[in-house]
Design an enzyme around this catalytic site. Sequence first.
Site, PDB file in Angstrom:
ATOM      1  N   MET A 154      24.285   8.957   2.840  1.00 51.68           N
ATOM      2  CA  MET A 154      24.242  10.247   3.539  1.00 51.68           C
ATOM      3  C   MET A 154      24.555  10.063   5.014  1.00 51.68           C
ATOM      4  O   MET A 154      25.236  10.891   5.626  1.00 51.68           O
ATOM      5  CB  MET A 154      22.871  10.917   3.344  1.00 51.68           C
ATOM      6  N   LYS A 213     -17.600  -0.774   5.849  1.00 55.36           N
ATOM      7  CA  LYS A 213     -18.013  -1.787   4.878  1.00 55.36           C
ATOM      8  C   LYS A 213     -19.531  -1.835   4.678  1.00 55.36           C
ATOM      9  O   LYS A 213     -20.014  -2.013   3.555  1.00 55.36           O
ATOM     10  CB  LYS A 213     -17.500  -3.159   5.324  1.00 55.36           C
ATOM     11  N   GLU A 254       0.807  -1.221   0.000  1.00 52.13           N
ATOM     12  CA  GLU A 254       0.000   0.000   0.000  1.00 52.13           C
ATOM     13  C   GLU A 254       0.838   1.268   0.000  1.00 52.13           C
ATOM     14  O   GLU A 254       0.417   2.305  -0.512  1.00 52.13           O
ATOM     15  CB  GLU A 254      -0.962   0.013   1.197  1.00 52.13           C
ATOM     16  N   PHE A 256     -11.639  -7.290  13.592  1.00 55.48           N
ATOM     17  CA  PHE A 256     -10.533  -7.744  12.739  1.00 55.48           C
ATOM     18  C   PHE A 256     -10.177  -6.657  11.713  1.00 55.48           C
ATOM     19  O   PHE A 256     -11.056  -6.119  11.049  1.00 55.48           O
ATOM     20  CB  PHE A 256     -10.925  -9.041  12.019  1.00 55.48           C
ATOM     21  N   GLN A 257      -8.916  -6.352  11.604  1.00 50.80           N
ATOM     22  CA  GLN A 257      -8.383  -5.324  10.696  1.00 50.80           C
ATOM     23  C   GLN A 257      -9.007  -3.955  10.939  1.00 50.80           C
ATOM     24  O   GLN A 257      -9.218  -3.183  10.015  1.00 50.80           O
ATOM     25  CB  GLN A 257      -8.520  -5.745   9.229  1.00 50.80           C
TER      26      GLN A 257
END
Lengths: 168, 579
Positions: B483, B161, B49, B111-112
Amino acid sequence: MMALETKQHILTVLVENKPGVLARVAGLFARRGFNIFSLAVAPTDDERFSRITVTVDVASAPLEQVIKQLDKLVNVVRIDELAPEAAVERELLLATVTSPPESRSRVVELVGMFEGRILGVGSTEVTVSLDGSPAKVDDFERLLREFGIVALQRTGRVVLPRLDEIND
Amino acid sequence: MKLDGGQALIKSLEMEGVETIFGLPGGAILPVYDPIIDSPIRHILVRHEQGAGHMAEGYAHATGRPGVAMVTSGPGATNIVTPLADAYMDSIPMVVITGQVATSALGTDAFQEADITGITMGVTKHNFLVTEAADIPRTIREAFHIATTGRPGPVLVDIPKDIVDPNNPRSAMDWYWPDTVDLPGYHPVTRGDPAMIRRAAELILASERPVIYAGGGILKARAAEALRALAETCDLSVVTTLMARGAFPDDHPLCLGMPGMHGNYTAVTAMQEADLLIALGSRFDDRVTGKLDGFAPGAKIIHVDIDPAELGKVRRPDAGIAGDCRLVIEDLLVAIAELGGPETQPDRSAWKSKMSGWQETYPVTYEMNEPGELLKPQFVLETLRDSTPDDCIVASGVGQHQMWASQYWRFNHPYTWINSGGLGTMGFAVPAAIGAKVGRPDRMVWAVDGDGCFQMTAQELVTAASERIPVKIAILNNAYLGMVRQWQEMFYDERYSEVYLSPDLPDYKMWAEAMGCIGMRVESPEEVQPAIDKANEIDDRPVVIDFRTDAREKVYPMVPSGKANSEIVVDPALGQGGR
């Protein structure tokens, strides 16, 4: 930052009445490490908006930046900063104090002098209320402590601009 | 028309003119992925993602249109927090749609589930949690309006959802599309205050040593032409910050190049010694100013920014103008003409010859490698620059390679330089280049990356290979977090702590090939040009070139952290840089 003089500032923030607005406003103060001294939130006469009254102890230079950042929040409609001398401030205190029958008359007398109210009486405790300027409420609270505080709650300040300031 | 919330969401995106969504589906966002099959919108399936977010940013950088990403709830949403923060720092217009657990499950540790609106409050311009299907079109309209107007930025829209699931009655809604947005607290300013603009015009006409300090806001405001008109009308030299490279042509005689910690000597010193800084869409970032109380001590400040909160945030302006850079510059040119025009300016020839003297004495430079030594990264970049079209888009990651790319490229067109300036997000280059190529398929797109950066997001080359997005990646592989190594060498007595990465673990050529790309390895100067030529001919898949570069090479000039810009250190080959 240390060298700058800090003083109390009162902000009244008109916000859209939407979930999460208070978190957004409080988050901006937290991000800068400013402590919120008092906070009051309630709907206004227009149900689409609420007014947040927030008192902070902070130097004016960083506060200017916080006000500008607050103004960037999409849900913030308007911000007014009020100097304490330009504001009418009120606060409500509720307290339950220890008050056996032998000292009860002294509590009643104190409440009477401050023009407060007795809200409830138990066998050894009384619940009292007072609304007034923050300084008056401070004085009342200090005197109440001599009786022994069981529980105490203050609302935080609500503020409107002083009228003669507007008429100037 | 009756629609379910998922259909309404996709239709709303179509109404906003969205052509491409970068995303990855999952449980909570599943119902929204079904109507995508029937939509003309192209969906690009990423492998992580974070890649979707940076692709959307790269797309927005290259096109000026908002980038759109869509991911699921919980880990999908938290994986895109870094791109949101990146877009917030660099004012990139982006809309991110996240799935969320059903409204009835909110706050139950379902969940999630992650409180993504809470998590992203500080790294988005605004975010929304939509709780009714009927609110979806209005919210999408508002999200795009907020992302693209005023100071652009990322907006997140969280969609539970149940309001998009056709099997749930809560998802039923009557389709509508709002003509206007009603945001009582959101009114970006665009026109500058006429009195302040006049004050700014007076300051410019009276200045003996003026410098335009052009920032990324020039590009956001599509103000490159206006900037050029101002510079040429009043004969003003221009520095372009890291976020503004390309906003003013590097080949223009008035261009001084990049200022800041790794800016060139002339750009840094001209700002230091100016009597007037004309800051246009720039924000006095610490990487530009160095130690603040030593920055441009004799300069008056004109500061133009669309965000009123930037005026006086770092340095108090003598003329602070809140407004859109393009409109303000146009008004400023009118005010300058009304005040008598550039003919009334003092003679600046001494100042200009001073600047050209610095340019001659302290160019950005490096020494070519001896036979048998590893490649110089600057040589690779110069060859790449000279082998690509003038309008080639360059994306970079963060670190030494980023600074060299900015220093050694010649940016002559706006929107050709894409990098992570404010947040400094390693791993930005590969997905940002992919997003840019999707937005501008007509342009050649190169990513200049470091080996450390490449390892963070290289998996998106699988996305690019499968979607036939022919980006080209030049890894300046010095086997180090370069760096950090440079700072440890210069400021930590050469005590190298946890910076060694190895040149061939992983084997970048084989890795590229495993991801469906053409992989090449280049170790000597004579191989550089042929490899780049070969890469430029490939147009059906991504190409990765592993350039083995010299880890001892450092980025110069450098203003050491915490020091004033007057203490700039140039390449030791040029001798003592300071005065």
